[in-house]
Scaffold this motif. Structure first.
Motif, PDB file in Angstrom:
ATOM      1  N   ALA A  42      37.279  43.499  34.458  1.00 25.42           N
ATOM      2  CA  ALA A  42      37.554  44.442  33.334  1.00 25.42           C
ATOM      3  C   ALA A  42      38.719  45.143  33.652  1.00 25.42           C
ATOM      4  O   ALA A  42      38.890  45.759  34.809  1.00 25.42           O
ATOM      5  N   PRO A  43      39.688  45.649  32.794  1.00 26.19           N
ATOM      6  CA  PRO A  43      39.880  45.057  31.149  1.00 26.19           C
ATOM      7  C   PRO A  43      40.579  44.023  31.017  1.00 26.19           C
ATOM      8  O   PRO A  43      40.924  43.718  29.973  1.00 26.19           O
ATOM      9  N   HIS A  44      40.794  43.141  32.067  1.00 24.02           N
ATOM     10  CA  HIS A  44      42.111  42.285  32.002  1.00 24.02           C
ATOM     11  C   HIS A  44      41.317  40.818  31.653  1.00 24.02           C
ATOM     12  O   HIS A  44      42.315  40.271  31.027  1.00 24.02           O
ATOM     13  N   TYR A 153      54.584  27.967  37.284  1.00 24.25           N
ATOM     14  CA  TYR A 153      54.040  29.449  36.772  1.00 24.25           C
ATOM     15  C   TYR A 153      55.213  30.328  36.682  1.00 24.25           C
ATOM     16  O   TYR A 153      56.047  30.632  37.705  1.00 24.25           O
ATOM     17  N   GLN A 154      55.057  30.905  35.455  1.00 18.95           N
ATOM     18  CA  GLN A 154      56.181  31.939  34.940  1.00 18.95           C
ATOM     19  C   GLN A 154      55.416  33.341  34.559  1.00 18.95           C
ATOM     20  O   GLN A 154      54.669  33.057  33.825  1.00 18.95           O
ATOM     21  N   LEU A 155      55.633  34.130  35.375  1.00 16.21           N
ATOM     22  CA  LEU A 155      54.924  35.497  35.070  1.00 16.21           C
ATOM     23  C   LEU A 155      55.123  36.120  33.636  1.00 16.21           C
ATOM     24  O   LEU A 155      54.423  36.529  32.936  1.00 16.21           O
ATOM     25  N   ALA A 156      56.448  35.842  33.099  1.00 18.20           N
ATOM     26  CA  ALA A 156      56.751  36.223  31.605  1.00 18.20           C
ATOM     27  C   ALA A 156      55.944  35.573  30.841  1.00 18.20           C
ATOM     28  O   ALA A 156      55.925  35.880  29.391  1.00 18.20           O
ATOM     29  N   ALA A 157      55.452  34.383  31.049  1.00 18.53           N
ATOM     30  CA  ALA A 157      54.759  33.486  29.958  1.00 18.53           C
ATOM     31  C   ALA A 157      53.302  34.132  29.924  1.00 18.53           C
ATOM     32  O   ALA A 157      52.433  33.626  28.752  1.00 18.53           O
ATOM     33  N   ASP A 158      52.925  35.024  30.844  1.00 19.77           N
ATOM     34  CA  ASP A 158      51.516  35.687  30.646  1.00 19.77           C
ATOM     35  C   ASP A 158      51.683  36.605  29.737  1.00 19.77           C
ATOM     36  O   ASP A 158      51.953  38.024  30.115  1.00 19.77           O
ATOM     37  N   SER A 159      51.699  36.590  28.432  1.00 18.90           N
ATOM     38  CA  SER A 159      51.742  37.668  27.547  1.00 18.90           C
ATOM     39  C   SER A 159      51.034  38.719  27.377  1.00 18.90           C
ATOM     40  O   SER A 159      49.840  38.741  28.056  1.00 18.90           O
ATOM     41  N   THR A 160      51.781  39.956  27.280  1.00 23.18           N
ATOM     42  CA  THR A 160      50.878  41.414  27.278  1.00 23.18           C
ATOM     43  C   THR A 160      50.768  41.691  25.828  1.00 23.18           C
ATOM     44  O   THR A 160      50.331  42.828  25.663  1.00 23.18           O
ATOM     45  N   ASP A 161      51.091  40.860  24.999  1.00 17.04           N
ATOM     46  CA  ASP A 161      50.827  41.270  23.387  1.00 17.04           C
ATOM     47  C   ASP A 161      49.671  41.848  22.873  1.00 17.04           C
ATOM     48  O   ASP A 161      49.517  42.949  22.143  1.00 17.04           O
ATOM     49  N   ILE A 167      49.799  47.846  31.503  1.00 14.25           N
ATOM     50  CA  ILE A 167      50.588  46.927  31.592  1.00 14.25           C
ATOM     51  C   ILE A 167      50.964  46.367  32.967  1.00 14.25           C
ATOM     52  O   ILE A 167      50.848  45.310  33.457  1.00 14.25           O
ATOM     53  N   ALA A 168      51.306  47.227  33.893  1.00 11.13           N
ATOM     54  CA  ALA A 168      51.643  46.903  35.221  1.00 11.13           C
ATOM     55  C   ALA A 168      50.528  46.395  36.063  1.00 11.13           C
ATOM     56  O   ALA A 168      50.536  45.435  36.742  1.00 11.13           O
ATOM     57  N   ALA A 169      49.469  47.126  35.761  1.00 11.83           N
ATOM     58  CA  ALA A 169      47.935  46.505  36.345  1.00 11.83           C
ATOM     59  C   ALA A 169      47.835  44.924  36.004  1.00 11.83           C
ATOM     60  O   ALA A 169      47.318  44.172  36.628  1.00 11.83           O
ATOM     61  N   TYR A 170      47.942  45.087  34.551  1.00 10.51           N
ATOM     62  CA  TYR A 170      47.744  43.566  34.000  1.00 10.51           C
ATOM     63  C   TYR A 170      48.796  42.570  34.371  1.00 10.51           C
ATOM     64  O   TYR A 170      48.148  41.449  34.953  1.00 10.51           O
ATOM     65  N   ARG A 171      49.915  42.806  34.893  1.00 12.87           N
ATOM     66  CA  ARG A 171      50.755  42.022  35.315  1.00 12.87           C
ATOM     67  C   ARG A 171      50.278  41.586  36.892  1.00 12.87           C
ATOM     68  O   ARG A 171      50.409  40.367  37.423  1.00 12.87           O
ATOM     69  N   ARG A 172      49.789  42.619  37.673  1.00 12.87           N
ATOM     70  CA  ARG A 172      49.501  42.279  38.926  1.00 12.87           C
ATOM     71  C   ARG A 172      48.274  41.261  38.869  1.00 12.87           C
ATOM     72  O   ARG A 172      47.834  40.619  39.641  1.00 12.87           O
ATOM     73  N   HIS A 173      47.277  41.645  37.966  1.00 11.98           N
ATOM     74  CA  HIS A 173      46.155  40.683  37.564  1.00 11.98           C
ATOM     75  C   HIS A 173      46.724  39.509  37.495  1.00 11.98           C
ATOM     76  O   HIS A 173      45.912  38.491  37.765  1.00 11.98           O
ATOM     77  N   CYS A 174      47.824  39.296  36.401  1.00 20.24           N
ATOM     78  CA  CYS A 174      48.167  37.757  36.156  1.00 20.24           C
ATOM     79  C   CYS A 174      48.550  37.117  37.581  1.00 20.24           C
ATOM     80  O   CYS A 174      48.145  35.898  37.597  1.00 20.24           O
ATOM     81  N   VAL A 175      49.344  37.949  38.378  1.00 17.57           N
ATOM     82  CA  VAL A 175      49.737  37.239  39.597  1.00 17.57           C
ATOM     83  C   VAL A 175      48.662  36.522  40.641  1.00 17.57           C
ATOM     84  O   VAL A 175      48.602  35.651  40.995  1.00 17.57           O
ATOM     85  N   ALA A 176      47.689  37.666  40.599  1.00 14.20           N
ATOM     86  CA  ALA A 176      46.494  37.479  41.542  1.00 14.20           C
ATOM     87  C   ALA A 176      45.556  36.541  40.807  1.00 14.20           C
ATOM     88  O   ALA A 176      44.846  35.760  41.633  1.00 14.20           O
ATOM     89  N   HIS A 178      45.785  34.357  37.592  1.00 14.74           N
ATOM     90  CA  HIS A 178      45.978  33.409  36.851  1.00 14.74           C
ATOM     91  C   HIS A 178      47.124  32.531  37.785  1.00 14.74           C
ATOM     92  O   HIS A 178      47.244  31.372  37.222  1.00 14.74           O
ATOM     93  N   TYR A 179      47.599  32.933  38.801  1.00 16.12           N
ATOM     94  CA  TYR A 179      48.421  31.963  39.560  1.00 16.12           C
ATOM     95  C   TYR A 179      47.854  31.804  40.979  1.00 16.12           C
ATOM     96  O   TYR A 179      47.187  30.656  41.371  1.00 16.12           O
ATOM     97  N   LEU A 180      47.544  32.871  41.917  1.00 20.81           N
ATOM     98  CA  LEU A 180      47.259  32.772  43.194  1.00 20.81           C
ATOM     99  C   LEU A 180      45.826  32.200  43.058  1.00 20.81           C
ATOM    100  O   LEU A 180      45.488  31.143  43.978  1.00 20.81           O
ATOM    101  N   ALA A 181      44.980  33.017  42.436  1.00 22.50           N
ATOM    102  CA  ALA A 181      43.458  32.353  42.761  1.00 22.50           C
ATOM    103  C   ALA A 181      43.096  31.230  42.231  1.00 22.50           C
ATOM    104  O   ALA A 181      42.344  30.344  43.084  1.00 22.50           O
ATOM    105  N   PRO A 182      43.724  30.667  41.011  1.00 21.15           N
ATOM    106  CA  PRO A 182      43.116  29.384  40.643  1.00 21.15           C
ATOM    107  C   PRO A 182      43.642  28.316  41.470  1.00 21.15           C
ATOM    108  O   PRO A 182      43.196  27.302  42.067  1.00 21.15           O
ATOM    109  N   CYS A 183      44.974  28.462  42.133  1.00 17.96           N
ATOM    110  CA  CYS A 183      45.451  27.606  43.213  1.00 17.96           C
ATOM    111  C   CYS A 183      44.713  27.634  44.328  1.00 17.96           C
ATOM    112  O   CYS A 183      44.519  26.530  45.106  1.00 17.96           O
ATOM    113  N   TRP A 184      44.352  28.876  44.686  1.00 15.85           N
ATOM    114  CA  TRP A 184      43.303  28.960  46.036  1.00 15.85           C
ATOM    115  C   TRP A 184      42.079  28.349  45.634  1.00 15.85           C
ATOM    116  O   TRP A 184      41.564  27.350  46.673  1.00 15.85           O
ATOM    117  N   PHE A 185      41.499  28.426  44.776  1.00 16.15           N
ATOM    118  CA  PHE A 185      40.202  27.620  44.198  1.00 16.15           C
ATOM    119  C   PHE A 185      40.434  26.438  44.372  1.00 16.15           C
ATOM    120  O   PHE A 185      39.544  25.551  44.795  1.00 16.15           O
TER     121      PHE A 185
END
Length: 372
Positions: A42-44, A153-161, A167-176, A178-185
């Motif tokens: 939460a809340p991302h 993976y394009q960070l800009a494609a993870d919409s914040t709309d 927003i900055a925290a959500y962007r960090r969440h996206c990197v960790a 939506h990108y790193l963690a699924p690939c690690w998984f």
């Protein structure tokens, strides 16, 4: 005055969603969501629901209208639900399909129960964990990597709309997350040939030599609990690239494991049908969202899943021209395979309505009817 503590966010959201589906007559006997409770931050994080039905409804189109109405109602209850309930459910299956082990084992292994029979759910989960590793697993996990690595993976494609928090925290969440963690998984599953239940479990349990520090770093940033000052999303993304390059050196080359034949093909059929069963609800919601909800980026994202579904059906339709294969071929022609726009979805809704009997027949095939 007695203060009543609010229920935890995601269990409370799941209970609300169950009530909305019941109120709109969706007829689910079980609801699950993808990923484990520890993976929903939460809340991302949004909640990605799967619906289990006792049998196929008499009219899938009408059922989808009820599902879309239920989702719209749930989103309209709270501004934060625009992100937390980003889209209608991703799949609908029948209980028979889960009982007959035709829901993809790596997909089912990630599920958590929202409502329904805990006994049935645990039986399905246990069988998914114990099933022989097969081509379905290889394609599932390698597909996650192929969709994100190599600059995809394009960070800009993870919409914040629809994001209402930091927003900055959500962007960090996206990197960790939506990108790193699924690939690690996915890398952990391929390296160990085990079906990992979630992202947190992978980062916690799979740490071959030299990767421990990266796992800790991204677990911390995923939960915004790092002791260090928060890095910029772009800096974190560069670190993620380095971490995944190191992790991928532990992943074996693709091979073709045992377990081919009829069952993987039947699983592919059920997974394609399960995804297509909820598309109309998604399109209705995307084309007519609640006030203030952005869906343009979700419309664009439909293209990827629709292309994959059309490709799967064309493969399943090849070879022996049995009635099920002919039906799959007809259904494949009804799926758009180019970029998706609002106009594309409206046209496809109209096409599916005109071809309602074909769509209904395909979505309602039972496991016994499918012999790819």
């Amino acid at each position: 005055m007695v203060m009543v503590e609010a229920p935890p966010l995601y269990p409370g959201l799941g209970a609300l969603y169950e009530r909305e589906l019941d109120a709109h007559g969706v007829g689910a006997v079980m609801l699950t969501h993808k990923w484990q409770p520890a993976d929903l931050l939460a809340p991302h994080s949004d909640i990605d629901v799967r619906v289990l039905l006792p049998q196929a409804p008499a009219d899938w189109e009408e059922w989808n209208h009820r599902l879309a109405a239920a989702h719209t109602s749930a989103v309209g209850r709270e501004v934060s639900h625009r992100r937390l309930l980003e889209h209608p459910p991703g799949f609908a299956f029948t209980v028979a399909e889960a009982d007959e082990r035709l829901v993809s084992a790596p997909e089912l292994a990630t599920w958590s129960l929202i409502s329904g029979s805990a006994r049935d759910f645990q039986r399905w989960k246990s069988r998914a964990q114990m099933a022989q590793w097969c081509e379905v697993d290889e394609r599932f996990y390698r597909g996650i990597l192929q969709a994100r690595l190599g600059g995809r993976y394009q960070l800009a494609a993870d919409s914040t709309d629809n994001v209402v928090a930091d927003i900055a925290a959500y962007r960090r969440h996206c990197v960790a997350w939506h990108y790193l963690a699924p690939c690690w998984f996915a890398a952990a599953a391929l390296a160990t040939r085990t079906r990992c239940p979630g992202k947190t479990a992978a980062l916690t349990q799979w740490r071959p030599g030299g990767l421990d520090g990266y796992a800790e770093l991204f677990l911390g940033h995923a939960e915004d609990r790092s002791d260090a000052p928060p890095r910029s999303p772009r800096h974190l993304l560069r670190t993620a690239h380095v971490a995944l390059e190191a992790a991928m050196r532990r992943v074996p080359d693709a091979n073709r494991p045992a377990g081919q034949g009829e069952e993987p093909a039947r699983t592919d059929w059920v997974m394609a049908a399960g995804m297509l069963r909820v598309r109309v609800a998604r399109w209705l919601y995307y084309l007519d969202p609640p006030p203030g909800v952005a869906t343009d980026y979700l419309i664009r994202r439909e293209a990827k899943e629709l292309r994959a579904a059309a490709q799967a059906l064309n493969v399943l339709a090849a070879g022996e021209a049995a009635s099920a294969q002919r039906l799959a071929a007809r259904m494949a022609t009804l799926i758009p395979t180019g970029p998706t726009t609002a106009g594309t979805l409206r046209a496809t809704l109209a096409l599916w309505h005109r071809q309602k009997s074909t769509v209904q027949d395909f979505l309602s095939l039972t496991p016994a009817d499918v012999h790819p």
